[in-house]
Design an enzyme around this catalytic site. Sequence first.
Site, PDB file in Angstrom:
ATOM      1  N   ASP A  11      -4.073  12.382   2.840  1.00  0.00           N
ATOM      2  CA  ASP A  11      -4.152  10.982   2.435  1.00  0.00           C
ATOM      3  C   ASP A  11      -4.351  10.886   0.916  1.00  0.00           C
ATOM      4  O   ASP A  11      -4.705  11.870   0.265  1.00  0.00           O
ATOM      5  CB  ASP A  11      -5.336  10.342   3.186  1.00  0.00           C
ATOM      6  CG  ASP A  11      -5.661   8.950   2.718  1.00  0.00           C
ATOM      7  OD1 ASP A  11      -4.742   8.117   2.681  1.00  0.00           O
ATOM      8  OD2 ASP A  11      -6.836   8.698   2.378  1.00  0.00           O
ATOM      9  N   ASP A  13      -5.754   7.471  -1.105  1.00  0.00           N
ATOM     10  CA  ASP A  13      -6.926   6.678  -1.488  1.00  0.00           C
ATOM     11  C   ASP A  13      -8.170   7.094  -0.713  1.00  0.00           C
ATOM     12  O   ASP A  13      -8.184   7.088   0.517  1.00  0.00           O
ATOM     13  CB  ASP A  13      -6.653   5.187  -1.262  1.00  0.00           C
ATOM     14  CG  ASP A  13      -5.622   4.639  -2.234  1.00  0.00           C
ATOM     15  OD1 ASP A  13      -5.685   5.006  -3.417  1.00  0.00           O
ATOM     16  OD2 ASP A  13      -4.756   3.854  -1.809  1.00  0.00           O
TER      17      ASP A  13
END
EC number: 3.1.3.18
Length: 228
Positions: A11, A13
């Site tokens: 991922d 953020d």
Amino acid sequence: MLMKFKAIVIDIDGTITHRDRKLSLTAAAKLRALDIPVVIATGNVLCYAKATAKLVGVCCNIIAENGGVIIDGFDNDPIVSDVIHECEEAYEFLSSEFNMEKLDSVHRRTEIVLRSNFDVEKAREVLGTHFPNVEIIDTHFAIHIKSKKINKGTGLFKMAEMMGLETTDFVAIGDSINDLEMLQEAGFAVAVGNADDFLKDIADYVSEASYGDGTVEAIDYLISSGLI
């Protein structure tokens, strides 16, 4: 015999950034130095994901829009799921009850993303049985109205197929609800220290450090343990 994983899916953020969403240069350097493929998996749009992958130096296998958009190469055409219409209908339905503000709608192709300025739980109740194939998720950065048919887990399945791998060949690293299926699908799951508790509960490794520093710690662990 100890299994060596063949790729990482990660991922952006909250996972390779600092708390303020600035890219962790230390995490980027760690990912760039790996000798296995790194797949970027994000709830954000493809152009954002491409830019991040280029800056990190791991371009360009990308799962964008929570599995809705997938690309295996910077110049290749993306695979785009045909699910935007039901999300648009759900948004229009909810708009009669809530004052909602769309974010980056020009670039979104498979979901609706909203500013987090309304009662999400009430919106879920209102959506109810009217749209059984649509869900609302809160990633702590934005609110997503998305199809239940796709997620980062289904995106990983397709990406693995395109790369000639199994999903169990991947280490998955994340922090939020939209990373859940991805961590469940992967062969080894990592939750960074700032991750939601339910993600930590299913993880094979939980870093003590948070955000990008958690990713650095996790990669060091994977290498020292001979897992990658």
